[in-house]
Design a protein around this motif. Structure first.
Motif, PDB file in Angstrom:
ATOM      1  N   GLU A  83       2.694  25.040   0.051  1.00 37.45           N
ATOM      2  CA  GLU A  83       1.306  24.706  -0.275  1.00 37.45           C
ATOM      3  C   GLU A  83       1.104  23.204  -0.314  1.00 37.45           C
ATOM      4  OE1 GLU A  83      -1.108  27.117  -0.568  1.00 37.45           O
ATOM      5  OE2 GLU A  83       0.571  28.324   0.162  1.00 37.45           O
ATOM      6  N   GLY A  84       2.180  22.452  -0.148  1.00 31.52           N
ATOM      7  CA  GLY A  84       2.088  21.006  -0.165  1.00 31.52           C
ATOM      8  C   GLY A  84       3.238  20.392  -0.920  1.00 31.52           C
ATOM      9  N   MET A  85       3.051  19.129  -1.272  1.00 36.40           N
ATOM     10  CA  MET A  85       4.121  18.361  -1.915  1.00 36.40           C
ATOM     11  C   MET A  85       3.534  17.402  -2.941  1.00 36.40           C
ATOM     12  SD  MET A  85       7.004  16.096   0.012  1.00 36.40           S
ATOM     13  CE  MET A  85       8.373  15.360  -0.881  1.00 36.40           C
ATOM     14  N   LEU A  86       4.247  17.291  -4.050  1.00 33.97           N
ATOM     15  CA  LEU A  86       3.923  16.360  -5.128  1.00 33.97           C
ATOM     16  C   LEU A  86       5.108  15.425  -5.300  1.00 33.97           C
ATOM     17  CD1 LEU A  86       2.457  15.396  -7.762  1.00 33.97           C
ATOM     18  CD2 LEU A  86       3.528  17.341  -8.910  1.00 33.97           C
ATOM     19  N   LEU A 115       2.614  15.830   5.895  1.00 37.48           N
ATOM     20  CA  LEU A 115       1.519  15.168   6.611  1.00 37.48           C
ATOM     21  C   LEU A 115       1.268  15.805   7.972  1.00 37.48           C
ATOM     22  CD1 LEU A 115       2.205  11.377   5.918  1.00 37.48           C
ATOM     23  CD2 LEU A 115       0.412  12.809   4.919  1.00 37.48           C
ATOM     24  N   LYS A 116       2.327  16.023   8.735  1.00 41.95           N
ATOM     25  CA  LYS A 116       2.131  16.536  10.096  1.00 41.95           C
ATOM     26  C   LYS A 116       1.596  17.959  10.084  1.00 41.95           C
ATOM     27  CE  LYS A 116       6.643  18.397  11.555  1.00 41.95           C
ATOM     28  NZ  LYS A 116       6.203  19.678  12.091  1.00 41.95           N
ATOM     29  N   LEU A 121      -0.659  16.336   0.064  1.00 42.26           N
ATOM     30  CA  LEU A 121       0.414  15.456  -0.387  1.00 42.26           C
ATOM     31  C   LEU A 121      -0.139  14.626  -1.537  1.00 42.26           C
ATOM     32  CD1 LEU A 121       3.241  14.160  -0.082  1.00 42.26           C
ATOM     33  CD2 LEU A 121       2.220  12.584   1.588  1.00 42.26           C
ATOM     34  N   VAL A 122       0.441  14.806  -2.723  1.00 44.42           N
ATOM     35  CA  VAL A 122      -0.026  14.127  -3.927  1.00 44.42           C
ATOM     36  C   VAL A 122       1.031  13.114  -4.347  1.00 44.42           C
ATOM     37  CG1 VAL A 122      -0.759  14.424  -6.327  1.00 44.42           C
ATOM     38  CG2 VAL A 122      -1.320  16.176  -4.618  1.00 44.42           C
ATOM     39  N   LEU A 141      -2.767   5.373   3.621  1.00 43.39           N
ATOM     40  CA  LEU A 141      -2.384   6.768   3.354  1.00 43.39           C
ATOM     41  C   LEU A 141      -3.580   7.563   2.831  1.00 43.39           C
ATOM     42  CD1 LEU A 141       1.159   6.436   1.751  1.00 43.39           C
ATOM     43  CD2 LEU A 141       0.589   7.584   3.898  1.00 43.39           C
ATOM     44  N   ALA A 142      -4.390   6.940   1.977  1.00 43.83           N
ATOM     45  CA  ALA A 142      -5.539   7.639   1.386  1.00 43.83           C
ATOM     46  C   ALA A 142      -6.575   8.038   2.429  1.00 43.83           C
ATOM     47  CB  ALA A 142      -6.187   6.770   0.310  1.00 43.83           C
ATOM     48  N   MET A 143      -6.563   7.419   3.582  1.00 41.75           N
ATOM     49  CA  MET A 143      -7.507   7.774   4.642  1.00 41.75           C
ATOM     50  C   MET A 143      -7.081   9.036   5.393  1.00 41.75           C
ATOM     51  SD  MET A 143      -8.833   4.130   6.181  1.00 41.75           S
ATOM     52  CE  MET A 143      -7.340   3.789   7.053  1.00 41.75           C
ATOM     53  N   ILE A 144      -5.862   9.500   5.188  1.00 38.85           N
ATOM     54  CA  ILE A 144      -5.378  10.712   5.838  1.00 38.85           C
ATOM     55  C   ILE A 144      -5.886  11.916   5.046  1.00 38.85           C
ATOM     56  CG2 ILE A 144      -3.341  12.047   6.508  1.00 38.85           C
ATOM     57  CD1 ILE A 144      -1.818   9.337   6.618  1.00 38.85           C
TER      58      ILE A 144
END
Length: 191
Positions: A83-86, A115-116, A121-122, A141-144
């Motif tokens: 579900e993502g990454m912290l 990212l890919k 991603l937090v 990074l915040a623009m992604i």
């Protein structure tokens, strides 16, 4: 089947927040976690948590432990569904590595895969004061889409009485992005 979440830590200050995030995620019952610690994170953990909890106790809060040097472990592949990454705490070295696509360890590779695959991603980015390079890396990074830069900032509207209250509030904000609700999280409710 539970959803998967990768939780990483690098060598910045903030290990009590990592512990609280893992506790909240475990209490939710919705996720299984894979924990990745850099060598610097382990040093910082011992510095900040000495006498509070052991490294083994930290590992018990996760469902799986991945060695940061095992560059070919499961989180290194987009086919490992998460579900993502912290990353909490997230050092400026780690921010720079993610920003540049420099994936010389499993933590950085897992972030790159996140990212890919366009998963959340937090980053609990930890540094003060920030220099122009830090700010540029975080701004780019915040623009992604899906990247959340969430520095562990103190808040006072929730009337914290202890450092533990501040840690709880910060951790709740970090895990909320993944849908984890913390029972005692006090939101701003206006004036």
């Amino acid at each position: 089947m539970k959803k998967r979440l990768i939780v990483g830590a690098s060598g910045a200050s903030g290990m009590p927040i990592l512990v609280k995030c893992l506790e909240m995620i475990r209490e939710s019952g919705a996720f299984e976690t894979t924990l990745i610690l850099t060598d610097s994170a382990k040093l910082t953990f011992h510095q900040e948590m000495d006498g509070m909890i052991t490294e083994d106790t930290l590992y018990e809060l996760a469902d799986d432990i991945a060695d940061v040097r095992a560059i070919g472990d499961k989180p290194a592949s987009g086919s490992y569904r998460t579900e993502g990454m912290l990353i909490v705490p997230c050092s400026m070295k780690t921010v720079a590595g993610i920003h540049s696509g420099y994936t010389d360890n499993l933590l950085l590779r897992a972030a790159d895969v996140t990212l890919k695959e366009q998963r959340p991603l937090v980053l609990a980015a930890r540094e003060s004061p920030l220099n122009a390079i830090h700010l540029r890396n975080m701004q780019e990074l915040a623009m992604i889409p899906g990247v959340h830069i969430v520095p562990p900032m103190m808040t006072f509207y929730n009337h914290p009485e202890t450092i533990d209250d501040m840690v709880y509030h910060t951790a709740a904000r970090l895990v909320e992005i993944f849908g984890v609700s913390a029972g005692a999280y006090r939101r701003w409710d206006g004036i």
